[in-house]
Every structure is written in structure tokens, then in C-alpha cells.
Design a protein around this motif. Structure first.
Motif, mmCIF file in Angstrom:
data_model
loop_
_atom_site.group_PDB
_atom_site.id
_atom_site.type_symbol
_atom_site.label_atom_id
_atom_site.label_comp_id
_atom_site.label_asym_id
_atom_site.label_seq_id
_atom_site.Cartn_x
_atom_site.Cartn_y
_atom_site.Cartn_z
ATOM 1 N N ARG A 1 11.998 -2.443 59.033
ATOM 2 C CA ARG A 1 11.560 -3.832 59.253
ATOM 3 C C ARG A 1 10.389 -4.195 58.333
ATOM 4 N NH1 ARG A 1 12.363 -6.985 63.754
ATOM 5 N NH2 ARG A 1 14.011 -6.321 65.171
ATOM 6 N N HIS B 1 11.555 -5.358 70.614
ATOM 7 C CA HIS B 1 12.464 -5.055 69.507
ATOM 8 C C HIS B 1 12.038 -3.754 68.818
ATOM 9 C CE1 HIS B 1 14.300 -9.076 69.596
ATOM 10 N NE2 HIS B 1 13.102 -9.602 69.637
ATOM 11 N N ASP C 1 10.273 -23.011 65.620
ATOM 12 C CA ASP C 1 11.590 -23.635 65.478
ATOM 13 C C ASP C 1 11.789 -24.184 64.079
ATOM 14 O OD1 ASP C 1 13.391 -23.452 67.424
ATOM 15 O OD2 ASP C 1 12.924 -25.366 68.412
ATOM 16 N N SER D 1 11.022 -20.966 71.377
ATOM 17 C CA SER D 1 12.358 -21.465 71.704
ATOM 18 C C SER D 1 13.356 -20.316 71.834
ATOM 19 C CB SER D 1 12.828 -22.446 70.646
ATOM 20 O OG SER D 1 12.697 -21.838 69.387
ATOM 21 N N PHE E 1 12.312 -21.477 61.516
ATOM 22 C CA PHE E 1 13.677 -20.956 61.478
ATOM 23 C C PHE E 1 14.640 -21.990 60.898
ATOM 24 C CE2 PHE E 1 12.122 -17.468 63.967
ATOM 25 C CZ PHE E 1 13.005 -16.427 63.717
ATOM 26 N N GLY F 1 8.836 -8.911 62.769
ATOM 27 C CA GLY F 1 10.084 -9.663 62.667
ATOM 28 C C GLY F 1 9.821 -11.065 62.147
ATOM 29 N N ASP G 1 7.758 -9.409 69.178
ATOM 30 C CA ASP G 1 7.484 -10.800 68.822
ATOM 31 C C ASP G 1 7.159 -11.680 70.027
ATOM 32 O OD1 ASP G 1 9.991 -10.698 69.892
ATOM 33 O OD2 ASP G 1 11.021 -11.575 68.171
ATOM 34 N N ARG H 1 11.687 -4.863 54.846
ATOM 35 C CA ARG H 1 12.368 -6.165 54.882
ATOM 36 C C ARG H 1 11.358 -7.301 54.988
ATOM 37 N NH1 ARG H 1 13.736 -8.748 60.398
ATOM 38 N NH2 ARG H 1 15.552 -10.077 60.042
ATOM 39 N N HIS I 1 9.711 -14.795 75.568
ATOM 40 C CA HIS I 1 8.843 -14.431 74.446
ATOM 41 C C HIS I 1 7.473 -15.106 74.566
ATOM 42 C CE1 HIS I 1 12.626 -13.191 72.549
ATOM 43 N NE2 HIS I 1 11.945 -12.647 71.569
ATOM 44 N N HIS J 1 22.514 -7.107 69.561
ATOM 45 C CA HIS J 1 21.317 -6.559 70.207
ATOM 46 C C HIS J 1 21.715 -5.682 71.389
ATOM 47 C CE1 HIS J 1 18.365 -9.804 68.519
ATOM 48 N NE2 HIS J 1 18.909 -9.042 67.593
ATOM 49 N N ASP K 1 23.905 -10.322 64.008
ATOM 50 C CA ASP K 1 23.164 -9.316 64.757
ATOM 51 C C ASP K 1 23.859 -8.965 66.060
ATOM 52 O OD1 ASP K 1 21.132 -9.114 63.009
ATOM 53 O OD2 ASP K 1 19.644 -10.190 64.215
HETATM 54 P P1 AMP Z 1 14.260 -10.501 63.604
HETATM 55 O O1 AMP Z 1 14.013 -9.489 64.694
HETATM 56 O O2 AMP Z 1 13.256 -10.448 62.522
HETATM 57 O O3 AMP Z 1 15.673 -10.488 63.075
HETATM 58 O O4 AMP Z 1 14.056 -11.929 64.275
HETATM 59 C C1 AMP Z 1 14.914 -12.289 65.319
HETATM 60 C C2 AMP Z 1 14.098 -12.850 66.451
HETATM 61 O O5 AMP Z 1 13.646 -14.129 66.083
HETATM 62 C C3 AMP Z 1 14.898 -13.061 67.720
HETATM 63 O O6 AMP Z 1 14.869 -11.927 68.533
HETATM 64 C C4 AMP Z 1 14.169 -14.194 68.375
HETATM 65 O O7 AMP Z 1 13.077 -13.701 69.098
HETATM 66 C C5 AMP Z 1 13.619 -14.985 67.199
HETATM 67 N N1 AMP Z 1 14.383 -16.192 66.853
HETATM 68 C C6 AMP Z 1 15.642 -16.254 66.403
HETATM 69 N N2 AMP Z 1 15.994 -17.538 66.163
HETATM 70 C C7 AMP Z 1 14.917 -18.304 66.464
HETATM 71 C C8 AMP Z 1 14.646 -19.708 66.423
HETATM 72 N N3 AMP Z 1 15.555 -20.578 66.016
HETATM 73 N N4 AMP Z 1 13.428 -20.128 66.811
HETATM 74 C C9 AMP Z 1 12.497 -19.251 67.211
HETATM 75 N N5 AMP Z 1 12.694 -17.914 67.273
HETATM 76 C C10 AMP Z 1 13.890 -17.451 66.909
#
Ligand code: AMP
Ligand code: ZN
Ligand code: FE
Ligand code: FE
Length: 294
Positions: free
Chosen positions: A103, A42, A165, A265, A168, A147, A17, A106, A260, A79, A77
Motif C-alpha cells: 500500500r 484494512h 466524496d 460517505s 473520489f 489508502g 481509514d 502504491r 468510518h 474485500h 476489489d
Molecule cells: P483503498 O483501500 O486505498 O483502495 O481505498 C478504498 C477505501 O476508500 C474504501 O474502503 C472506502 O473506505 C473508501 N472509499 C471508496 N470510495 C469512496 C468514496 N466515493 N468516497 C469516500 N470514500 C470512499
């Protein structure tokens, strides 16, 4: 004046991502004068080849890396970062492939649920997400890992939100329609996979884990080798207390930006920030599992 050598051991690219391609991340690492980096996408190592070529050209050491999502005890989570595994290890490649397929399933469910929420909130004519757009953004065909950030980017493209942001905060965060759990794995599984491939497993951004000081000893028993003590937004006092925790448990100290992209953010705001001393690499490498036959 001799310049201190520094490294960044937590970087995301378009293989998951991140916003930049692996070669672009390496260029940013060169601009930041880094001596070594680890690309840690990831559940994917598909960015390593491109990063390796670019690193060779620019005289930067590339440490093979990955960031694996597992279930945290008590929800949420956990990591785990993996370093110095053999990227050609067949069992690891197959296992990561299965993680990416989980993934995908999901992601399709997230699209269904978020589209329902968009219609409920904005009416029957509300712009809708298309899975194909998200799959393309994540480069699933090229071994990329999909993701929620890709869903966020697609939400921006259809005009449903203004930035990641907001995506999310309104649709994808904890407890929201896009917060879909999937075929999860235990931290011990991730640690074992990394070690079986000759690598060392490190707990990423430990403070994101509830009660991390309490659960840490069990991870150490499972073969954890390091703790990410230096991290994008960690204050010096927190870094010091994590270093002391690492010392108590015989863990190597690591660090990285979790960059990233400039407008993301999640994680740090620049490659190589905060500065992580090159000297962390020796103790980390010492904790790699023995490869069979070596
Ligand atoms: P996932 O891998 O689909 O569970 O997504 C998690 C990823 O989303 C994290 O590793 C971050 O890179 C990103 N992430 C999590 N929270 C936020 C947020 N509030 N704003 C932007 N990116 C986020
Ligand atoms: Zn991420
Ligand atoms: Fe993470
Ligand atoms: Fe990360």
C-alpha cells in the motif's frame, strides 16, 4: 421489556481509514448499547490492543477482526473480513505487514500521478500533495494502513477538493489518476491466511462484487465461512435474499455498519446501525478453523 442484544462486526478506526481512534469507536459502541464489536481495519490489526483495553473497561466483547483487499475476478476489489484469528499469529502479522508495504509503494505512486493531474488541471503553481503528510495521516509508523481516503484528506488540506466524496469523484475513483493498482492478491490467499491463524473468513458487502452469486461457490470451496448479509445501506429485501444465499451455501450470516466516521460517505453513518442480532456470533464462531494443537 427485554432489550435485544446487538453487535457491529464491521468498524474502521485510525489504524486504517477511519476517523476515530479505537478507544473512541468502543465508546460509540457503548453509547449504542452493543454487546460485541469487531474492529476490522484494512490490512491492519494495530488497533486491536487499544480496542481490547477499552472494551474490557466498558464490558463489551471484542472479536479480533481485519478487512483484507484482494483482486475481484473480472476486475475491481473484493474485500474479505477475518474474525477470531489469533492476533499474535506471526505468519499473519508478517503477511499483513507485506500488504501494508504494498500500500505504501502504491500510495507514493498515487501522489506522483495526482500531482501530475493537479498541475495539468490547475497550472504549474497548483498546490501539490506531499507524501509525508499522507504517511502521517495514516500513522504508517504506528502500523496504520494507508489508502486513498488519506490522500483525499490531504487533498482537502491543500485546498484541492472540499471533501472525500469530491476527491473520489474527481481524482481517486475508478479510472481516475489516483486509481492505482498494486501488488494484488487473490481472495483464496486472504481466506487461507485468516484460516491458518485460526479464524473465519467472510465476504464483505457482497453486492460490491460483480456477479457475486456466480463466484460465491468458488470462494466457499476455498474456505469462505460467512457472508455479510446485513450492511449499512442494504434494504430488507436484499438482506433476506443474501441470507437465503448464505443458507444455500452453508455460510454464517454476519453484519455491520462499515462505519468510518460521521462525515465519511464510505460505509454506514453510525456505529451499531443497522442492528445485527447477537445470535449471529454462534454460527460464525463454529466456522473458525481449528487452531493447531487445540
Ligand atoms: P483503498 O483501500 O486505498 O483502495 O481505498 C478504498 C477505501 O476508500 C474504501 O474502503 C472506502 O473506505 C473508501 N472509499 C471508496 N470510495 C469512496 C468514496 N466515493 N468516497 C469516500 N470514500 C470512499
Ligand atoms: Zn475503508
Ligand atoms: Fe470494504
Ligand atoms: Fe470496510
Amino acid at each position: 421489556m427485554t432489550q435485544l442484544r446487538t453487535v457491529d462486526l464491521h468498524l474502521h478506526t485510525t489504524a486504517s481509514d477511519g476517523v476515530f481512534r479505537p478507544a473512541e469507536i468502543v465508546r460509540l459502541a457503548a453509547e449504542a448499547n452493543l454487546s460485541a464489536i469487531a474492529v476490522t481495519d484494512h490490512d491492519s490489526i494495530s488497533g486491536l490492543d487499544e480496542a481490547s483495553t477499552a472494551c474490557r473497561q466498558l464490558g463489551i466483547e471484542l472479536i479480533p477482526g481485519v478487512e483484507i483487499s484482494a483482486d475481484a475476478p473480472g476486475g475491481g476489489d473484493c474485500h474479505l473480513l477475518g474474525y477470531w484469528f489469533d492476533p499474535n499469529h506471526t505468519a499473519l502479522q508478517l503477511w499483513l505487514g507485506a500488504r501494508r508495504r504494498a500500500r505504501i509503494a502504491r500510495g507514493e505512486e498515487i501522489v506522483r500521478r495526482v500531482n501530475d493531474a493537479l498541475r495539468q488541471r490547475n497550472g504549474a503553481d497548483a498546490p501539490q500533495l506531499a507524501w509525508e503528510d499522507i504517511a502521517k495521516r495514516a500513522d504508517i509508523a504506528g502500523g496504520g494502513s494507508v489508502g486513498r481516503p488519506h490522500v483525499a484528506d490531504s487533498l482537502i488540506a491543500i485546498g484541492a477538493v472540499g471533501n472525500r466524496d469530491e476527491a473520489f469523484a474527481t481524482l481517486l475513483g475508478t479510472g481516475m489518476p489516483g486509481d492505482v493498482s498494486y501488488d494484488r492478491i487473490q481472495p483464496a490467499d486472504a481466506i487461507a491466511q485468516i484460516r491458518n491463524a485460526g479464524g473465519v473468513a467472510v465476504l464483505a458487502h457482497p453486492t460490491y462484487l460483480r456477479d457475486y452469486e456466480t463466484v460465491l461457490p468458488s470462494y466457499v470451496e476455498q474456505g469462505l465461512g460467512g457472508l455479510e448479509c446485513i450492511y449499512s445501506d442494504y434494504a430488507p429485501s436484499l438482506v433476506a435474499s443474501l441470507q437465503s444465499l448464505a443458507h444455500t451455501h452453508g455460510l454464517a450470516v454476519t453484519g455491520g455498519s462499515d462505519f468510518h466516521g460521521p462525515s465519511s460517505s464510505a460505509g454506514g453513518s453510525a456505529v451499531g446501525r443497522p442492528a445485527v442480532p447477537f445470535e449471529v456470533l454462534g454460527p460464525l464462531r463454529d466456522r473458525c478453523a481449528q487452531r493447531p494443537g487445540s
